[in-house]
Design an enzyme around this catalytic site. Structure first.
Site, mmCIF file in Angstrom:
data_model
loop_
_atom_site.group_PDB
_atom_site.id
_atom_site.type_symbol
_atom_site.label_atom_id
_atom_site.label_comp_id
_atom_site.label_asym_id
_atom_site.label_seq_id
_atom_site.Cartn_x
_atom_site.Cartn_y
_atom_site.Cartn_z
ATOM 1 N N ASN A 1 36.262 100.208 96.923
ATOM 2 C CA ASN A 1 35.010 99.621 96.730
ATOM 3 C C ASN A 1 33.997 100.356 97.457
ATOM 4 O O ASN A 1 34.280 101.450 98.029
ATOM 5 C CB ASN A 1 35.017 98.257 97.549
ATOM 6 N N ASP B 1 42.014 93.126 97.664
ATOM 7 C CA ASP B 1 42.599 92.148 97.389
ATOM 8 C C ASP B 1 44.001 92.406 96.538
ATOM 9 O O ASP B 1 44.852 91.653 96.614
ATOM 10 C CB ASP B 1 42.123 90.850 96.880
ATOM 11 N N LYS C 1 49.710 112.357 87.627
ATOM 12 C CA LYS C 1 48.525 111.804 86.646
ATOM 13 C C LYS C 1 48.982 111.260 85.654
ATOM 14 O O LYS C 1 49.415 112.002 84.814
ATOM 15 C CB LYS C 1 47.678 113.225 86.755
ATOM 16 N N PHE D 1 34.991 88.619 108.286
ATOM 17 C CA PHE D 1 33.742 88.780 107.539
ATOM 18 C C PHE D 1 34.148 88.239 106.042
ATOM 19 O O PHE D 1 35.242 87.970 105.683
ATOM 20 C CB PHE D 1 33.436 90.388 107.161
ATOM 21 N N LYS E 1 36.984 80.168 104.094
ATOM 22 C CA LYS E 1 37.735 81.463 104.558
ATOM 23 C C LYS E 1 37.966 81.211 106.127
ATOM 24 O O LYS E 1 39.183 81.351 106.670
ATOM 25 C CB LYS E 1 37.153 82.629 104.576
ATOM 26 N N LYS F 1 41.856 80.885 106.974
ATOM 27 C CA LYS F 1 42.342 81.770 107.638
ATOM 28 C C LYS F 1 42.598 81.929 109.204
ATOM 29 O O LYS F 1 42.906 82.771 109.800
ATOM 30 C CB LYS F 1 41.652 83.226 107.277
HETATM 31 O O1 PMT Z 1 31.237 99.028 105.357
HETATM 32 P P1 PMT Z 1 29.703 98.816 104.875
HETATM 33 O O2 PMT Z 1 29.195 99.475 103.758
HETATM 34 O O3 PMT Z 1 28.801 98.754 106.108
HETATM 35 O O4 PMT Z 1 29.604 97.218 104.495
HETATM 36 C C1 PMT Z 1 29.932 96.199 105.018
HETATM 37 C C2 PMT Z 1 30.692 95.147 104.591
HETATM 38 C C3 PMT Z 1 29.890 94.289 103.497
HETATM 39 C C4 PMT Z 1 31.844 95.631 103.915
HETATM 40 C C5 PMT Z 1 31.142 94.005 105.736
HETATM 41 O O5 PMT Z 1 29.794 93.530 106.367
HETATM 42 C C6 PMT Z 1 32.005 92.987 105.093
HETATM 43 O O6 PMT Z 1 31.536 91.725 104.626
HETATM 44 N N1 PMT Z 1 33.402 92.966 105.144
HETATM 45 C C7 PMT Z 1 34.411 92.275 104.524
HETATM 46 C C8 PMT Z 1 34.343 92.461 103.162
HETATM 47 C C9 PMT Z 1 35.557 91.621 102.553
HETATM 48 O O7 PMT Z 1 36.614 92.172 102.076
HETATM 49 O O8 PMT Z 1 35.243 90.572 102.276
HETATM 50 P P2 PMT Z 1 36.100 89.283 101.672
HETATM 51 O O9 PMT Z 1 35.597 88.043 101.528
HETATM 52 O O10 PMT Z 1 36.847 89.761 100.571
HETATM 53 O O11 PMT Z 1 37.350 89.154 102.961
HETATM 54 C C10 PMT Z 1 37.196 88.059 103.685
HETATM 55 C C11 PMT Z 1 37.964 88.712 104.983
HETATM 56 O O12 PMT Z 1 39.471 88.762 104.967
HETATM 57 C C12 PMT Z 1 37.387 89.917 105.606
HETATM 58 O O13 PMT Z 1 37.337 89.784 107.005
HETATM 59 C C13 PMT Z 1 38.199 91.230 105.152
HETATM 60 O O14 PMT Z 1 38.569 92.088 106.132
HETATM 61 C C14 PMT Z 1 39.692 90.228 105.182
HETATM 62 N N2 PMT Z 1 40.723 90.513 104.180
HETATM 63 C C15 PMT Z 1 40.389 90.429 102.737
HETATM 64 C C16 PMT Z 1 41.461 90.800 101.991
HETATM 65 C C17 PMT Z 1 42.595 91.185 102.462
HETATM 66 N N3 PMT Z 1 43.551 91.733 101.434
HETATM 67 N N4 PMT Z 1 43.053 91.276 103.706
HETATM 68 C C18 PMT Z 1 41.834 90.890 104.632
HETATM 69 O O15 PMT Z 1 42.073 91.032 105.729
#
Ligand code: PMT
Length: 429
Positions: free
Chosen positions: A234, A303, A313, A348, A362, A366
């Site tokens: 991403n 995810d 490849k 986040f 979340k 979580k």
């Molecule tokens: O890196 P930058 O360019 O500065 O951008 C910042 C950001 C937008 C990436 C950051 O501010 C942000 O939002 N990070 C979380 C992005 C994310 O994965 O969001 P989510 O809603 O998909 O996940 C929710 C939370 O679960 C997050 O804390 C994530 O780290 C966590 N997660 C998600 C999926 C996974 N498999 N494991 C996780 O721990």
């Protein structure tokens, strides 16, 4: 307009062989629009001449505390007051030691004590000197005071040793300077300077209010391999997570930064763990979790990941191909499940719609203590930007909407709130 137009930068040059690179740095910063006021220490003049810097900066070069060219001003105070940023490149072990202990015995060190401007240090020395506990302690102390570092590189050193200690290249230091000014609104000389905390400036002075806390931060994207040349990922740049790690470090926290692949320089003064996939990030987080007090999950973790990772490849054959994906480990979920009573977990939520609903969902699912919700479609927010537009959702039901801020300011606001929530928790016990 050049990115450093109107900025007044003091460039302190100390006595190491890398002093010759400071000439190229002077030229670069000048070309980027800055007014570069060079101060050479006596030892620096063993390696380079003031005239070189005068010719490149088109400004007088300062070498002597008592060589007062202008009777209407005291040179080191005047320079110190007018500076938007001080860069020290190269910074020798001797200079770091003097700075860390407040010694002011020449033009550069008196200016450093007199200035309120942020300070960026590019150390350069022999690898054994760089690894010496006294030098490390001095650097930690300076980081706690709010100084920032551009880490030296590794390689063959002028002394013949191979290792870390080679000053960062002038391009890298110039980039760090531009990045510093882009991070927040740093006014040009003469404009009113906002209080350090408001500006989110590391160099504006460290509060030390995270001292004694171990802070685990994840940053950047993950890459889920398809074959040796392709992956799913991403647009996360790591800027948000790195700003959080740097803020925690500058406020005295002991920081572990677990980072996916990004193009940012590694922050100094933190334990750095480089990972690639969600699984690697999961393993690194779990290894550091037991000793962590505050866990901030800013990384954008995949995810899903491919069920099969191809050893070779994939060849172009069919018109359509289907990639079978399986869930990657949900690290935040696992952290929430293992959370100990003293730990504080920040997640986040990167959303494009229904921020409140998804973020609070979340938070509960979580078992987090706080979710930083960002609408990644909003102007100036989300991935790759230097700013972010966030709402803090707390476990006690608050939704605290924030204005558009630099990522560093978001990080500082976040820690203000974490500390507030921890204080409330202590009171309730
Ligand atoms: O890196 P930058 O360019 O500065 O951008 C910042 C950001 C937008 C990436 C950051 O501010 C942000 O939002 N990070 C979380 C992005 C994310 O994965 O969001 P989510 O809603 O998909 O996940 C929710 C939370 O679960 C997050 O804390 C994530 O780290 C966590 N997660 C998600 C999926 C996974 N498999 N494991 C996780 O721990």
């Amino acid at each position: 307009m050049q990115p450093l137009t109107g900025k007044s930068i003091i460039l302190g040059v100390t006595g190491g062989i890398a002093a010759y690179k400071a000439a190229a740095l002077t030229s670069k910063l000048t070309q980027l629009g800055a007014q570069v006021h060079v101060i050479l220490t006596e030892n620096a003049q063993q390696f380079v001449q003031p005239l070189t810097f005068q010719a490149l900066s088109h400004l007088p070069v300062h070498v002597d505390t008592f060589g007062e060219p202008n009777p209407g001003a005291i040179a080191h105070i005047d320079l110190a007051d007018r500076a938007d940023l001080v860069v020290i490149a190269p910074a020798t072990a001797n200079l770091l030691g003097k700075m860390a202990h407040g010694i002011a015995d020449d033009m550069l060190t008196t200016t450093l004590l007199a200035t309120k401007a942020p300070i960026l240090i590019a150390p350069a020395m022999n690898v054994n000197m760089y690894d010496h506990p006294a030098v490390k302690a001095n650097m930690r102390r300076l980081a706690e005071m709010g100084c920032r570092f551009v880490e030296p590189g590794e390689g063959l050193l002028a002394c013949g040793w191979i290792g870390k200690g080679r000053m960062a290249e002038p391009e890298e230091i110039a980039e760090a300077v531009v990045h510093f000014f882009q991070e927040g609104r740093h006014p040009a000389a003469g404009e009113q300077r906002p209080p350090a905390a408001e500006a989110g400036l590391a160099g504006g002075g460290s509060t030390g209010d995270l001292r004694g806390l171990k802070v685990l931060v994840t940053a950047g994207p993950t890459r889920e391999r398809i074959d040796p040349v392709r992956y799913i990922s991403n647009h996360s740049s790591g800027k948000m997570g790195y700003a959080i790690a740097e803020a925690a470090r500058d406020r005295g926290g002991e920081v572990v930064l677990i980072s996916g692949p990004v193009a940012l320089p590694r922050p100094d003064g933190v334990t750095f763990v480089a990972v690639e996939s969600a699984q690697e990030m999961y393993d690194a987080v779990m290894a550091h979790l037991p000793e962590s007090d505050v866990i901030v999950k800013a990384a954008a973790v995949s995810d899903y990941r491919p069920v099969n990772v191809h050893a070779h490849k994939l060849k172009k054959q069919a018109d359509r191909v289907t990639l079978e994906l399986e869930k990657a480990p949900d690290i935040l979920q696992a952290v929430g499940e293992r959370k100990q009573p003293g730990q504080f977990v920040v997640g986040f939520a990167a959303e494009t719609e229904n921020l409140d609903g998804y973020a609070t969902g979340k938070l509960k699912r979580k078992n987090a203590d706080l979710i930083v919700g960002n609408n990644v479609l909003a102007e100036g927010a989300g991935m790759g930007t230097d700013t972010n537009l966030v709402t803090f959702f707390t476990a006690d039901g608050q939704a605290l909407e924030q204005p558009l801020m630099s990522k560093r300011q978001v990080a500082d606001k976040l820690f203000d709130l974490v500390l507030q929530q921890l204080a409330v928790r202590r009171e309730r016990r």
